[in-house]
Design a protein around this motif. Structure first.
Motif, short mmCIF file in Angstrom:
data_model
loop_
_atom_site.label_atom_id
_atom_site.label_comp_id
_atom_site.label_asym_id
_atom_site.label_seq_id
_atom_site.Cartn_x
_atom_site.Cartn_y
_atom_site.Cartn_z
N VAL A 183 30.80 52.10 42.21
CA VAL A 183 32.36 51.46 42.17
C VAL A 183 32.98 52.43 43.09
O VAL A 183 33.36 52.24 44.33
N SER A 184 33.09 54.29 43.23
CA SER A 184 33.40 55.23 43.98
C SER A 184 32.61 54.51 45.38
O SER A 184 33.42 54.52 46.40
N GLU A 217 39.55 42.60 49.68
CA GLU A 217 38.25 42.72 49.57
C GLU A 217 38.04 43.47 47.94
O GLU A 217 37.01 43.38 47.22
N MET A 218 38.85 44.38 47.75
CA MET A 218 39.41 44.98 45.64
C MET A 218 39.60 44.17 44.66
O MET A 218 38.63 43.94 44.26
N MET A 219 40.35 42.86 45.68
CA MET A 219 40.52 42.76 44.53
C MET A 219 39.68 41.20 43.91
O MET A 219 39.78 40.27 42.84
N SER A 220 39.29 40.32 45.38
CA SER A 220 38.74 38.70 45.05
C SER A 220 37.09 38.98 46.17
O SER A 220 37.68 38.45 48.04
N PRO A 221 36.33 39.57 46.49
CA PRO A 221 35.47 40.36 47.28
C PRO A 221 34.83 38.83 47.16
O PRO A 221 34.57 38.19 46.95
N ALA A 243 34.78 53.84 49.09
CA ALA A 243 34.81 54.18 50.03
C ALA A 243 34.03 53.81 51.02
O ALA A 243 34.92 53.91 52.90
N ASP A 244 32.66 53.02 50.93
CA ASP A 244 32.65 52.25 52.47
C ASP A 244 33.72 51.34 52.70
O ASP A 244 34.34 51.51 54.05
N ASN A 264 28.88 45.02 46.05
CA ASN A 264 29.50 44.23 47.38
C ASN A 264 29.84 44.77 48.65
O ASN A 264 29.91 46.09 48.39
N LEU A 265 28.85 44.16 49.56
CA LEU A 265 29.10 44.79 50.99
C LEU A 265 30.72 44.35 51.73
O LEU A 265 31.28 43.76 51.00
#
Length: 378
Positions: A101-102, A163-167, A106-107, A179-180
């Motif tokens: 997850v981290s 990106e964080m909430m709805s990939p 970070a990516d 997820n990419l």
């Protein structure tokens, strides 16, 4: 126990191989490493361009010191910042484990950070050319950078939240359960690409409208080449993201190509279109005029426009970036136009300059071109 592990490995391979090539290229790694092929493919051209800048760094600094205008330094600083951040992103992404997850967060943050700087540079060049192309002061440049930075920040924050909430599910890797980076989702990318395409198309047609008489539009071909390429790139991005919205995976291949082009070619494009001519001059007979330095509190934010012939010897460097009347045309210099001695030295190779220092310019008596330079007796 062995049979279950073998079956699990087989399921992973089947799931991975079922993904289309344009998706697998985004996450497949070089054997026995965490280095993704996609990151390496972006890293190589960025490193090559960084080496190119490093080789010419001493010469570039000498020329930047020779000009009184801050615009060249601003553009050069943006180019350096973009390429360094891009290289750092690739290197860090190769070291983190995106399956955690981290590592995934970070990516994505690294991708969004690079996108922020590239977008700010992309818009700064355009805004400065259209609105402030003939203002050559530190305050006008700060205003442009401030405006474009706020716009880019708003874009990047929106992209990060999505990106964080709805990939986007199109960028979910089932075999590794992470997820990419999905550019904020295809709907966000489609809408933003359409907006940018429309803006760049409007800029391209401005010279053929009545507004050309009211606006001091750039006339240099490289500016419109830059706008055309961005318009084409955003148009292709909108097409690819639109196809992907309708579950047509051919759109993912278009998205990959445009992403690769944006993250590897935008910075070199800015350098080539707006800086290469300045840094490429090597003939000692080609000079340019410069304005005498004034105190900061006396600096005037406005300078003469190209049609004001009475001030032709004080045309600013921004005119030479965006207008056809090239700074390097020595026939436009008046016989009494002063020449910056630092620039005369910068036209030589830094290794060939002996007995010359930046401070030594104070001992030079700058006279007209016809009389050359004469050293004053101390």
């Amino acid at each position: 126990m062995a049979d279950s592990s073998v079956s699990a490995e087989a399921m992973v391979r089947t799931s991975s191989s079922s993904d289309p090539f344009c998706k697998r290229i985004l996450y497949e790694e070089i054997a026995f490493s965490r280095v993704r092929i996609w990151d390496l493919a972006i890293l190589i051209p960025n490193v090559l361009f960084l080496v190119f800048l490093g080789i010419r760094f001493n010469r570039a600094i000498l020329k930047l010191r020779a000009t009184s205008s801050p615009i060249f330094l601003t553009f050069y600083g943006l180019v350096i910042a973009n390429i360094v951040i891009s290289v750092i992103r690739c290197c860090v992404s190769m070291t983190v484990n995106a399956a955690t997850v981290s590592g995934e967060y970070a990516d994505k943050i690294l991708w969004i950070s690079v996108r922020f700087f590239l977008l700010a540079t992309e818009m700064s060049v355009v805004v400065f050319g259209l609105a402030f192309g003939h203002l050559d002061s530190r305050s006008s440049i700060r205003h442009v950078l401030l405006v474009t930075s706020f716009i880019s920040l708003g874009f990047s924050i929106s992209q990060a939240v999505l990106e964080m909430m709805s990939p986007d599910e199109h960028f979910h890797v089932d075999s590794k359960d992470y997820n990419l980076f999905g550019h904020g989702g295809m709907l966000f990318w489609f809408a933003s690409s359409i907006v940018f395409t429309f803006i760049y198309m409007c800029i391209l047609i401005l010279p053929w409208t009545k507004l050309r008489d009211r606006l001091a539009l750039p006339t240099k071909r490289s500016f419109y080449t830059y706008i055309f390429l961005l318009c084409l790139l955003n148009g292709m991005q909108s097409l690819g993201s639109g196809l992907l919205l309708y579950e047509l995976y051919a759109g993912l291949c278009i998205v990959d190509v445009t992403t690769y082009a944006y993250f590897t070619l935008l910075t070199p494009l800015v350098y080539y279109a707006f800086l290469s001519e300045f840094f490429g001059v090597s003939q000692p007979s080609i000079m340019f005029s410069y304005k005498a330095q004034v105190d900061d509190h006396m600096e005037d934010d406005t300078v003469s426009l190209p049609h004001q012939q009475s001030f032709s010897s004080l045309k600013t460097d921004s005119d030479y970036i965006y207008q056809n009347n090239s700074v390097y045309n020595s026939t436009q210099l008046d016989a009494n136009t002063p020449i910056n001695p630092l620039y005369a030295a910068s036209l030589q190779s830094p290794d060939s300059i002996t007995g010359y220092s930046i401070d030594s310019c104070q001992s030079l008596d700058v006279g007209p071109i016809s009389s050359g330079y004469q050293r004053t007796n101390m």
